[in-house]
Design a protein around this motif. Structure first.
Motif, PDB file in Angstrom:
ATOM      1  N   ALA A  89       0.824  -1.212   0.000  1.00  0.00           N
ATOM      2  CA  ALA A  89       0.000   0.000   0.000  1.00  0.00           C
ATOM      3  C   ALA A  89       0.860   1.267   0.000  1.00  0.00           C
ATOM      4  O   ALA A  89       0.374   2.359   0.273  1.00  0.00           O
ATOM      5  N   ASP A  90       2.156   1.116  -0.319  1.00  0.00           N
ATOM      6  CA  ASP A  90       3.004   2.307  -0.407  1.00  0.00           C
ATOM      7  C   ASP A  90       2.489   3.221  -1.518  1.00  0.00           C
ATOM      8  O   ASP A  90       1.862   2.755  -2.476  1.00  0.00           O
ATOM      9  N   SER A 112      -5.985  -8.360   2.387  1.00  0.00           N
ATOM     10  CA  SER A 112      -7.012  -7.669   3.186  1.00  0.00           C
ATOM     11  C   SER A 112      -6.397  -6.435   3.856  1.00  0.00           C
ATOM     12  O   SER A 112      -7.076  -5.426   4.046  1.00  0.00           O
ATOM     13  N   TYR A 113      -5.086  -6.475   4.170  1.00  0.00           N
ATOM     14  CA  TYR A 113      -4.423  -5.292   4.741  1.00  0.00           C
ATOM     15  C   TYR A 113      -4.514  -4.116   3.746  1.00  0.00           C
ATOM     16  O   TYR A 113      -4.945  -3.018   4.093  1.00  0.00           O
ATOM     17  N   VAL A 114      -4.108  -4.381   2.503  1.00  0.00           N
ATOM     18  CA  VAL A 114      -4.091  -3.298   1.498  1.00  0.00           C
ATOM     19  C   VAL A 114      -5.517  -2.848   1.180  1.00  0.00           C
ATOM     20  O   VAL A 114      -5.784  -1.650   1.025  1.00  0.00           O
ATOM     21  N   ARG A 115      -6.460  -3.792   1.138  1.00  0.00           N
ATOM     22  CA  ARG A 115      -7.854  -3.413   0.882  1.00  0.00           C
ATOM     23  C   ARG A 115      -8.382  -2.505   1.991  1.00  0.00           C
ATOM     24  O   ARG A 115      -9.122  -1.555   1.727  1.00  0.00           O
ATOM     25  N   ARG A 116      -7.988  -2.799   3.243  1.00  0.00           N
ATOM     26  CA  ARG A 116      -8.422  -1.944   4.361  1.00  0.00           C
ATOM     27  C   ARG A 116      -7.887  -0.523   4.206  1.00  0.00           C
ATOM     28  O   ARG A 116      -8.592   0.458   4.427  1.00  0.00           O
ATOM     29  N   VAL A 117      -6.622  -0.412   3.780  1.00  0.00           N
ATOM     30  CA  VAL A 117      -6.024   0.918   3.581  1.00  0.00           C
ATOM     31  C   VAL A 117      -6.805   1.683   2.494  1.00  0.00           C
ATOM     32  O   VAL A 117      -7.138   2.857   2.648  1.00  0.00           O
ATOM     33  N   ILE A 118      -7.124   0.981   1.412  1.00  0.00           N
ATOM     34  CA  ILE A 118      -7.851   1.618   0.300  1.00  0.00           C
ATOM     35  C   ILE A 118      -9.260   2.008   0.759  1.00  0.00           C
ATOM     36  O   ILE A 118      -9.724   3.126   0.511  1.00  0.00           O
ATOM     37  N   PRO A 160       3.120   1.098   5.277  1.00  0.00           N
ATOM     38  CA  PRO A 160       3.602   2.226   4.492  1.00  0.00           C
ATOM     39  C   PRO A 160       4.031   3.398   5.384  1.00  0.00           C
ATOM     40  O   PRO A 160       3.517   3.554   6.489  1.00  0.00           O
ATOM     41  N   LEU A 161       4.947   4.198   4.846  1.00  0.00           N
ATOM     42  CA  LEU A 161       5.473   5.372   5.567  1.00  0.00           C
ATOM     43  C   LEU A 161       4.363   6.225   6.193  1.00  0.00           C
ATOM     44  O   LEU A 161       4.443   6.617   7.349  1.00  0.00           O
ATOM     45  N   GLY A 174       0.559  -9.057   5.537  1.00  0.00           N
ATOM     46  CA  GLY A 174      -0.082  -8.596   4.307  1.00  0.00           C
ATOM     47  C   GLY A 174       0.264  -7.176   3.887  1.00  0.00           C
ATOM     48  O   GLY A 174      -0.198  -6.694   2.863  1.00  0.00           O
ATOM     49  N   ALA A 175       1.123  -6.474   4.708  1.00  0.00           N
ATOM     50  CA  ALA A 175       1.475  -5.097   4.334  1.00  0.00           C
ATOM     51  C   ALA A 175       2.297  -5.101   3.055  1.00  0.00           C
ATOM     52  O   ALA A 175       2.229  -4.177   2.245  1.00  0.00           O
ATOM     53  N   SER A 176       3.062  -6.154   2.862  1.00  0.00           N
ATOM     54  CA  SER A 176       3.933  -6.234   1.700  1.00  0.00           C
ATOM     55  C   SER A 176       4.066  -7.718   1.328  1.00  0.00           C
ATOM     56  O   SER A 176       4.369  -8.541   2.183  1.00  0.00           O
ATOM     57  N   ILE A 177       3.826  -8.047   0.078  1.00  0.00           N
ATOM     58  CA  ILE A 177       3.952  -9.453  -0.340  1.00  0.00           C
ATOM     59  C   ILE A 177       4.784  -9.537  -1.612  1.00  0.00           C
ATOM     60  O   ILE A 177       4.942  -8.562  -2.341  1.00  0.00           O
TER      61      ILE A 177
END
Ligand code: MLT
Ligand code: MN
Length: 293
Positions: A89-90, A112-118, A160-161, A174-177
């Motif tokens: 999600a960077d 699901s981590y990246v989807r939550r961020v979006i 992400p930062l 799941g933050a980075s794959i």
């Protein structure tokens, strides 16, 4: 499987807008030994007509314009881009989604981590959910396009930062794959643009692919501190140093570094660091590079 390097640089690109080091100044000046690079993304296709993007970089519009295969071909509106797989999600991995907002159907695959961020950020509602479908990347293999099967490679990373203040900097599921794509002929591509640690799983996933694009953010862990360009080591940013990667993953045909930061001396094609990497059997990805497996 057809692979196109849409962008090979890390966040900020090369040159970066505010970077005045010798490397960046050469790239601004158009020196042929310092080719300009947009932010990291690959396009992948099994049939040459339908394309999957690996990450949607902030430079996606420029990348599409530069890549004939991705031009719209059927009037009034269409796109060969059918699917996008996100590895994190960077900012450099997902903000290109905002450019893909003109009521065009396609599918986005994300953890699901990246989807939550979006979902937490209403600006991504510019993607009309009646046309743009979100799918969750879980444990099982999935097919973002007919003929391409994706599995994940567990890759240590960090949030992400822009979420560090809220979530901290610890490893987060799941933050980075990393991902592995296999085609019907059994040919495989591994894309691991962000990796904080060379675990046995990462080394194995990277070593077994026919084509590999691996995190090449920095040449040495402390290069930004030594050049005065930043306070952070590669490790603090969630990246391993290139020099460690080449010692753990032997080079051969098909092994490439991608997500190269504008502080990395390998960006100079004539540098001793570039020679070291190439002598070790690795390649430095550049925009527009094409591979057919
Ligand atoms: C990274 O790869 O470490 C991030 O993309 C840094 C950033 O957000 O600029
Ligand atoms: Mn990045």
């Amino acid at each position: 499987m057809k692979i196109i390097v849409l962008g090979a640089a890390a966040g900020g690109g090369f040159p970066q807008w505010n970077a005045a080091s010798a490397l960046n100044r050469q790239a601004f000046a158009g020196d042929p030994n310092h080719p300009r690079l947009t932010q990291a993304s690959l396009a992948v296709s099994a049939n040459g007509d339908d394309w999957l993007l690996l990450n949607a970089s902030p430079d996606i519009r420029q990348q599409i314009v530069a890549t004939t295969e991705l031009h719209p071909k059927t009037a009034p509106r269409s796109s060969p881009i059918k699917s996008v797989v996100l590895t994190g999600a960077d900012v450099d991995a997902l903000t290109g989604l905002l450019t893909l907002r003109e009521r065009q159907p396609f599918t986005i695959w994300a953890t699901s981590y990246v989807r939550r961020v979006i979902d937490a950020n209403p600006i991504f509602d510019v993607l009309d959910r009646s046309l743009v479908t979100f799918q969750t990347i879980g444990e099982s293999a999935f097919a973002p396009l007919p003929g391409l099967t994706v599995t994940t490679i567990a890759t240590p990373g960090k949030p992400p930062l822009y979420l560090e203040r809220i979530e901290g900097i610890g490893a987060t599921e799941g933050a980075s794959i990393g991902i592995r794509i296999t085609d019907a002929k059994g040919k495989s591509l591994a894309f691991i643009p962000s990796c904080a640690e060379l675990t046995p799983t990462v080394v194995d996933g990277a070593s077994n692919a026919d084509a590999l694009f691996f995190d090449g953010t920095m040449f040495t862990d402390d290069e930004m501190i030594r050049t005065g360009e930043g306070q952070k080591t590669a490790a603090r940013m969630g990246h391993v140093a290139m020099s460690d990667v080449v010692s753990k993953i032997p080079g051969r045909k098909g092994r490439h570094f991608i997500h190269i930061n504008n502080s990395n001396p390998v960006l100079n094609r004539a540098s001793t660091e570039r020679k070291k990497i190439e002598d070790a059997g690795w390649h430095i990805a550049e925009d527009g590079m094409r591979i057919d497996l």
